[in-house]
Design an enzyme around this catalytic site. Structure first.
Site, mmCIF file in Angstrom:
data_model
loop_
_atom_site.group_PDB
_atom_site.id
_atom_site.type_symbol
_atom_site.label_atom_id
_atom_site.label_comp_id
_atom_site.label_asym_id
_atom_site.label_seq_id
_atom_site.Cartn_x
_atom_site.Cartn_y
_atom_site.Cartn_z
ATOM 1 N N ASN A 1 19.008 12.719 -3.967
ATOM 2 C CA ASN A 1 20.366 12.957 -4.252
ATOM 3 C C ASN A 1 21.106 12.115 -5.440
ATOM 4 O O ASN A 1 21.940 12.845 -6.174
ATOM 5 C CB ASN A 1 21.356 12.819 -3.062
ATOM 6 C CG ASN A 1 21.267 11.437 -2.567
ATOM 7 O OD1 ASN A 1 20.170 10.710 -2.645
ATOM 8 N ND2 ASN A 1 22.391 11.098 -1.689
ATOM 9 N N GLU B 1 23.335 -3.662 -1.517
ATOM 10 C CA GLU B 1 23.099 -3.389 -2.873
ATOM 11 C C GLU B 1 24.607 -3.496 -3.862
ATOM 12 O O GLU B 1 25.575 -3.283 -3.411
ATOM 13 C CB GLU B 1 22.365 -2.029 -3.065
ATOM 14 C CG GLU B 1 21.139 -1.710 -2.384
ATOM 15 C CD GLU B 1 20.519 -0.491 -2.600
ATOM 16 O OE1 GLU B 1 19.267 -0.392 -2.350
ATOM 17 O OE2 GLU B 1 21.178 0.347 -3.008
#
Length: 495
Positions: free
Chosen positions: A168, A471
């Site tokens: 994606n 992250e």
């Protein structure tokens, strides 16, 4: 409305055709699979094959890991400013080739060209950020309880890392992992989705041009079953970072247990989007559109459930519906398109099944955009209840189910009634409520009066079954570092 017929010149009418490579990148070489097998990559808007990539096996993966071990030993010894200069050059090249990278992404992933170009710019921010953040890795000295001892805390690279990335966001999910790994002094083997490998390979081309040594960044293409067990089972891989479903993430965690790897898991979500009576309706609708319909709803942080308080419910639905009806659906290469295709037939079936289940159980269509055959139509549903499938499962498509609630306590209970805890959003102008709700929501990301939270300078990640680790931001670099305590005893201090 009809989709445009796409014909691709080899390769894809790029300004720099050398960015489109139908080979895996292993140990600094562009290779075919040893057994010659390939995987076809199709355009989700047309079904046309745009190219093939090698169906790598454990053998090619093992070679990539071995080369990463060799490259990492030299890379970690390189002075940090020189490492970061290479990463900075990678950023420059990514932005210099933004248009071609967007064309490649649209061809294999489907998102509109403007959105694809936006993702390339977003992906590049991680490279830029970690080129600078890598310069700021610091240890410390701890006060020793003994006169003849010094205790130093060092930060060292974890070692060879493996990344399994999704379809994606085929650029950003690589740079968000690879840039901090490289800045920390690690080497990385990337296994991109077999549906979107060409963006990853183009990034590897640019990494090679930026001066990355052979083996530092490899891209092994092919099917997960052939590559994954080597990444999870090879003891030379010290860390595995993955973005994808919770089901696959749990399986990878189990597979990594035998070698006790460090893990980064960015998994599924079921994001609530709360709108309270005192919210700014226009701003809430703007945020709802940004959150729900980015990438045709195919994001792990997109709003999956809209919880709207009774007093504002009708006004919100009316304005939200008008915005949804104005969306333009079609092939990402067409002018003016705002919603591209879903990635494949399975994704379209899931969306259709979720809508059918909701309608069969009492929901109604409040608004729907026009869509050509073969594309999922963006839709707003009202009369939705929490027991419907689209509230319990992540739809991953352009469906906006709206649930009416009465009290703040009801909204928080509904929002938290999920095993997932990645992203959440809420709209209010009451600052007392802002603090209460932000503290009560059980999610790693909480957005107040905004529908977008992913950025390079802030940590990104979830609670509960939405994953492990973070992250982005300084925390994203820390994931690729080990902490070493160095005890130096027997010093003659003169005391």
């Amino acid at each position: 409305m009809t989709t445009q017929t796409l014909t691709y010149a080899a390769p894809l009418l790029l300004d720099d055709p050398t960015l489109f490579i139908e080979r895996a990148f292993v140990a600094g070489d562009w290779i075919a699979a040893d057994h010659g097998a390939t995987v076809s990559v199709t355009d989700p808007a047309t079904g046309a094959v745009i190219g093939t990539v090698p169906a790598c096996s454990a053998d090619e993966t093992r070679r990539a890991i071995s080369a990463a071990e060799t490259a990492q030993r030299a890379w970690r010894r390189l002075p940090v400013p020189r490492r970061c200069a290479v990463i900075e050059e990678w950023h420059r090249l990514i932005m210099a080739n933004q248009t071609d990278l967007a064309r490649i992404m649209t061809a294999e992933q489907g998102k509109p060209l403007a959105e694809a170009a936006g993702e390339i710019a977003y992906a590049a921010t991680f490279v830029k950020w970690y080129a600078a953040e890598g310069l700021r890795v610091h240890g410390q000295e701890i006060a020793s309880p003994f006169a003849d001892r010094r205790i130093l805390i060092r930060k060292e690279p974890v070692g060879v890392c493996a990344a399994i990335t999704p379809w994606n966001f085929p650029a950003a999910m690589i740079t968000r992992k690879a840039a901090p790994a490289l800045a920390a002094g690690c080497a990385m083997v990337v296994k991109p989705s077999e549906m979107t490998p060409f963006t990853a390979l183009a990034l590897a081309v640019l990494g090679q041009r930026a001066g990355m040594p052979a083996g530092l960044l490899s891209v092994v293409t092919g099917l997960p079953a052939a590559i994954g067990p080597e990444l999870t089972g090879n003891p030379a891989v010290r860390m595995l970072t993955f973005t994808g479903s919770t089901r696959v993430g749990a399986m990878l965690i189990q597979q990594c247990a035998g070698t006790v790897k460090k893990l980064g898991m960015e998994l599924g979500g079921n994001a609530p989007f709360l709108v309270f009576d005192d919210a700014d309706v226009e701003r809430a609708v703007e945020g709802a559109m940004a959150s729900k319909f980015r990438n045709a709803g195919q994001t792990c942080v997109c709003a999956n459930r809209f919880l709207v308080q009774s007093g504002i419910h009708d006004a919100f639905v009316e304005r939200f519906g008008a915005a949804v009806r104005a969306l333009n659906v079609g092939a990402g290469t067409q002018e003016g398109i705002t919603i591209g295709p879903l990635i494949n037939d399975a994704a379209r079936r899931k969306v259709a099944d979720h809508v059918a289940d909701a309608l069969a159980n009492g929901a109604s269509i409040a608004a729907e955009a026009a869509a050509p055959e073969g594309f999922a139509a963006p839709v707003v549903l009202t009369g939705v209840t929490p027991a419907m499938r689209l509230c319990e499962e992540e739809t991953f498509g352009p469906v906006a189910p709206v649930i009416r609630f009465e009290t703040e306590e009801d909204a928080i209970a509904l929002a938290n009634a999920t095993p997932y805890g990645l992203a959440s959003y809420f709209y209010t102008q009451d600052m007392d409520r802002a603090w209460r709700v932000s503290e009560a929501l059980e999610f790693g990301l909480v957005g107040l009066n905004t529908g977008a939270m992913a950025m390079e300078c802030a940590p990104f990640g979830g609670m509960k079954q939405s994953g492990l680790g973070r992250e982005g931001g300084a925390e994203g670099l820390e994931e690729f570092l080990e902490t070493k305590a160095f005890h130096w005893a027997g010093l003659k201090t003169g005391l």
